[in-house]
Design a protein around this motif. Structure first.
Motif, mmCIF file in Angstrom:
data_model
loop_
_atom_site.group_PDB
_atom_site.id
_atom_site.type_symbol
_atom_site.label_atom_id
_atom_site.label_comp_id
_atom_site.label_asym_id
_atom_site.label_seq_id
_atom_site.Cartn_x
_atom_site.Cartn_y
_atom_site.Cartn_z
ATOM 1 N N ALA A 1 -9.519 4.622 -7.082
ATOM 2 C CA ALA A 1 -10.203 3.647 -6.853
ATOM 3 C C ALA A 1 -10.968 3.962 -5.923
ATOM 4 C CB ALA A 1 -9.035 2.366 -6.696
ATOM 5 N N GLY A 2 -10.106 4.548 -4.508
ATOM 6 C CA GLY A 2 -10.883 4.681 -3.390
ATOM 7 C C GLY A 2 -10.170 4.052 -2.330
ATOM 8 N N ALA A 3 -11.372 2.876 -1.282
ATOM 9 C CA ALA A 3 -11.339 1.768 -0.803
ATOM 10 C C ALA A 3 -10.932 0.897 -1.388
ATOM 11 C CB ALA A 3 -12.678 1.913 0.097
ATOM 12 N N HIS A 4 -10.146 -0.618 -0.768
ATOM 13 C CA HIS A 4 -10.155 -1.180 -1.805
ATOM 14 C C HIS A 4 -9.826 -2.660 -0.195
ATOM 15 C CE1 HIS A 4 -5.366 -0.940 -0.547
ATOM 16 N NE2 HIS A 4 -6.341 -0.035 -0.989
ATOM 17 N N ALA A 5 -9.582 -3.338 -0.632
ATOM 18 C CA ALA A 5 -9.791 -4.368 0.038
ATOM 19 C C ALA A 5 -7.841 -5.075 0.691
ATOM 20 C CB ALA A 5 -10.217 -5.749 -0.177
ATOM 21 N N SER A 6 -7.845 -5.184 2.205
ATOM 22 C CA SER A 6 -6.002 -5.433 2.587
ATOM 23 C C SER A 6 -5.733 -3.534 2.674
ATOM 24 C CB SER A 6 -5.545 -5.915 2.106
ATOM 25 O OG SER A 6 -4.260 -6.220 2.628
ATOM 26 N N MET A 7 -6.400 -2.675 3.286
ATOM 27 C CA MET A 7 -6.158 -1.144 3.470
ATOM 28 C C MET A 7 -5.091 -1.234 4.622
ATOM 29 S SD MET A 7 -9.314 1.227 2.371
ATOM 30 C CE MET A 7 -8.315 2.636 2.219
ATOM 31 N N LEU A 8 -4.813 -1.918 5.948
ATOM 32 C CA LEU A 8 -3.950 -1.547 6.861
ATOM 33 C C LEU A 8 -3.007 -2.347 6.857
ATOM 34 C CD1 LEU A 8 -7.259 -3.093 9.558
ATOM 35 C CD2 LEU A 8 -6.220 -0.902 7.982
ATOM 36 N N PRO B 1 0.249 -1.516 -0.221
ATOM 37 C CA PRO B 1 -0.113 0.122 0.265
ATOM 38 C C PRO B 1 0.584 1.272 -0.473
ATOM 39 C CG PRO B 1 -0.207 -1.015 2.098
ATOM 40 C CD PRO B 1 0.925 -1.592 1.502
ATOM 41 N N THR B 2 1.912 0.820 0.873
ATOM 42 C CA THR B 2 2.899 3.278 0.513
ATOM 43 C C THR B 2 4.164 2.248 0.643
ATOM 44 O OG1 THR B 2 3.093 1.926 3.123
ATOM 45 C CG2 THR B 2 1.481 3.344 2.260
ATOM 46 N N VAL B 3 5.190 1.167 0.282
ATOM 47 C CA VAL B 3 6.308 0.559 0.573
ATOM 48 C C VAL B 3 7.027 -0.033 -0.962
ATOM 49 C CG1 VAL B 3 8.151 0.657 1.032
ATOM 50 C CG2 VAL B 3 6.458 1.750 2.369
ATOM 51 N N VAL B 4 7.192 0.282 -2.236
ATOM 52 C CA VAL B 4 7.834 -0.635 -3.148
ATOM 53 C C VAL B 4 8.537 -1.565 -2.455
ATOM 54 C CG1 VAL B 4 9.348 -1.166 -4.973
ATOM 55 C CG2 VAL B 4 7.886 1.142 -4.575
ATOM 56 N N PRO B 5 7.707 -3.274 -3.344
ATOM 57 C CA PRO B 5 8.040 -4.077 -2.461
ATOM 58 C C PRO B 5 9.380 -4.332 -2.547
ATOM 59 C CG PRO B 5 6.205 -4.410 -3.522
ATOM 60 C CD PRO B 5 6.921 -3.530 -3.507
ATOM 61 N N GLY B 6 10.217 -5.728 -1.026
ATOM 62 C CA GLY B 6 11.723 -5.380 -1.485
ATOM 63 C C GLY B 6 12.434 -5.988 -2.908
ATOM 64 N N LEU B 7 11.450 -6.946 -3.695
ATOM 65 C CA LEU B 7 12.207 -7.558 -4.422
ATOM 66 C C LEU B 7 11.988 -6.529 -5.768
ATOM 67 C CD1 LEU B 7 10.022 -11.050 -4.005
ATOM 68 C CD2 LEU B 7 12.398 -11.080 -3.877
ATOM 69 N N LEU B 8 11.371 -5.076 -5.313
ATOM 70 C CA LEU B 8 11.591 -4.393 -6.340
ATOM 71 C C LEU B 8 12.267 -3.372 -6.511
ATOM 72 C CD1 LEU B 8 7.725 -4.225 -7.319
ATOM 73 C CD2 LEU B 8 9.423 -5.513 -8.561
ATOM 74 N N GLN B 9 13.341 -3.256 -5.136
ATOM 75 C CA GLN B 9 13.845 -2.227 -4.921
ATOM 76 C C GLN B 9 15.341 -2.146 -5.307
ATOM 77 O OE1 GLN B 9 13.756 -1.881 -0.736
ATOM 78 N NE2 GLN B 9 11.510 -1.911 -0.418
ATOM 79 N N THR B 10 15.586 -1.007 -5.689
ATOM 80 C CA THR B 10 16.954 -0.524 -5.892
ATOM 81 C C THR B 10 17.706 -0.145 -4.577
ATOM 82 O OG1 THR B 10 16.435 1.851 -6.345
ATOM 83 C CG2 THR B 10 16.011 0.486 -8.241
ATOM 84 N N ALA B 11 18.858 0.033 -4.972
ATOM 85 C CA ALA B 11 19.716 0.439 -3.493
ATOM 86 C C ALA B 11 19.968 1.473 -2.575
ATOM 87 C CB ALA B 11 21.192 0.217 -4.137
ATOM 88 N N GLU B 12 19.360 2.409 -3.740
ATOM 89 C CA GLU B 12 19.387 3.205 -2.975
ATOM 90 C C GLU B 12 17.755 3.909 -3.142
ATOM 91 O OE1 GLU B 12 19.821 2.818 -6.470
ATOM 92 O OE2 GLU B 12 21.128 4.244 -6.385
ATOM 93 N N TYR B 13 16.660 3.232 -2.946
ATOM 94 C CA TYR B 13 15.497 3.503 -2.420
ATOM 95 C C TYR B 13 15.942 2.497 -1.561
ATOM 96 C CZ TYR B 13 9.981 2.675 -1.855
ATOM 97 O OH TYR B 13 8.647 2.491 -1.517
ATOM 98 N N ALA B 14 16.606 1.403 -1.227
ATOM 99 C CA ALA B 14 16.879 0.350 -0.429
ATOM 100 C C ALA B 14 17.023 1.050 0.488
ATOM 101 C CB ALA B 14 16.761 -1.079 -0.397
ATOM 102 N N GLN B 15 18.105 1.749 0.735
ATOM 103 C CA GLN B 15 18.857 2.361 1.652
ATOM 104 C C GLN B 15 17.921 3.984 2.110
ATOM 105 O OE1 GLN B 15 22.086 5.327 0.249
ATOM 106 N NE2 GLN B 15 23.295 4.288 1.657
ATOM 107 N N ALA B 16 17.432 4.389 1.673
ATOM 108 C CA ALA B 16 16.356 5.207 1.946
ATOM 109 C C ALA B 16 15.341 4.609 3.212
ATOM 110 C CB ALA B 16 15.629 5.902 1.040
ATOM 111 N N VAL B 17 14.852 3.623 2.592
ATOM 112 C CA VAL B 17 14.346 2.918 3.529
ATOM 113 C C VAL B 17 14.369 2.388 4.900
ATOM 114 C CG1 VAL B 17 12.484 1.210 3.990
ATOM 115 C CG2 VAL B 17 12.259 2.690 1.975
ATOM 116 N N THR B 18 15.724 1.817 4.955
ATOM 117 C CA THR B 18 16.575 1.086 5.677
ATOM 118 C C THR B 18 17.114 2.579 6.313
ATOM 119 O OG1 THR B 18 17.357 -0.591 4.489
ATOM 120 C CG2 THR B 18 19.141 -0.238 6.691
ATOM 121 N N ILE B 19 17.329 3.672 6.693
ATOM 122 C CA ILE B 19 18.029 4.630 6.912
ATOM 123 C C ILE B 19 16.849 5.649 7.966
ATOM 124 C CG2 ILE B 19 19.213 7.120 7.464
ATOM 125 C CD1 ILE B 19 20.897 5.675 4.651
#
Length: 277
Positions: free
Chosen positions: A200-207, A105-123
């Motif tokens: 799309a508004g509300a959807h399943a698994s929003m949490l 819902p809010t973060v790119v999944p780990g299997l799709l992440q680039t090094a720069e994105y993964a570094q920013a999320v980790t920090i």
């Protein structure tokens, strides 16, 4: 070298399992019935193709009266400091999955992440850690992502909410690169990515995040995660509900073609911001 040593240790786990199973005069199917998994599962454990969950290792100890050896080996081998304890077993399952379906819902999944994105999320989640810690986490994430380029790669589906495309993780340039990476995987047919637009508004698994995994010779699993914990689910009734939720998520997502257009447009928006700052 560490990975080789760990694999060798899992092979020893399998050899001991086979030795004690045969000493107890049990077939793989018979042991499987007693520990509530299939005989094929037991065979994969013995060949170090797949790793058991902790409760299965404990039940094997009980049935084979092995004085807790399999539980102790499991705790030693599964303890990979690069991953949270609750996620380490999921990483092992990824390597044998034939199909992986994710919703983020809010973060790119780990299997799709680039090094720069993964570094920013980790920090962002660990602002006081050392560079070595960050490098270790990023390296582990990129290592996981390697399964999408393997010859035996799983069929990979991901549904992202548009929120995950619009948050400038790592800055404008890094986010443009991240979205370009996803678009590249889509064009190379290594990943099927769909986006739920804001409209799309509300959807399943929003949490929270949701992941489904399927295997050749094992029942499917579902995995859910929050900021501080994750839960691996294999109860058939629960997995069925999770699969239904994923179907509902996909139903409100854009088509792959429209999703690719949106991803590329978002990447260009970030590049435009970079040029004007």
């Amino acid at each position: 070298m560490a990975n080789v040593s760990r694999q060798t240790a899992w092979e020893y786990f399998g050899e001991e399992l086979k030795r004690l199973r045969e000493a107890a005069d049990l077939t793989q199917a018979e042991l499987g019935v007693r520990v509530f998994v299939s005989g094929g599962y037991i065979g994969q454990f013995e060949q170090a193709i797949r790793k058991p969950q902790l409760d299965v290792a404990q039940r094997i100890d009980e049935v084979l009266q092995s004085d807790g050896i399999f539980e102790r080996m499991w705790r030693k081998l599964i303890n990979d400091s690069r991953y949270a304890e609750y996620f380490a077993h999921v990483v092992d399952l990824e390597r044998t999955a034939t199909k992986i379906c994710e919703f983020a819902p809010t973060v790119v999944p780990g299997l799709l992440q680039t090094a720069e994105y993964a570094q920013a999320v980790t920090i962002a989640a660990n602002p006081f850690v050392t560079d070595e810690y960050v490098d270790e986490k990023v390296s582990a994430r990129l290592e996981r992502a390697g399964i999408l380029k393997d010859a035996t790669r799983p069929e990979y589906w991901a549904v992202l909410h548009e929120s995950a495309l619009r948050i400038p993780v790592g800055g404008q340039a890094a986010m443009a690169g991240q979205l370009d990476h996803i678009a590249g995987l889509m064009r190379d047919r290594m990943a099927m990515v769909m986006v739920i637009p804001f409209a799309a508004g509300a959807h399943a698994s929003m949490l929270g995040d949701l992941r489904l995994m399927e295997f050749d010779d094992a029942p499917p699993t579902a995995y859910t995660e929050t900021s501080f914990s994750g839960t691996l689910l294999d109860d058939p009734a629960v997995v069925k509900r999770a699969r239904r939720a994923y179907d509902l998520i996909r139903a409100v997502a854009l088509s792959p073609e429209a999703s690719l257009t949106l991803i590329e447009s978002a990447a260009e928006d970030f590049r435009r911001c970079t040029r004007t700052t």
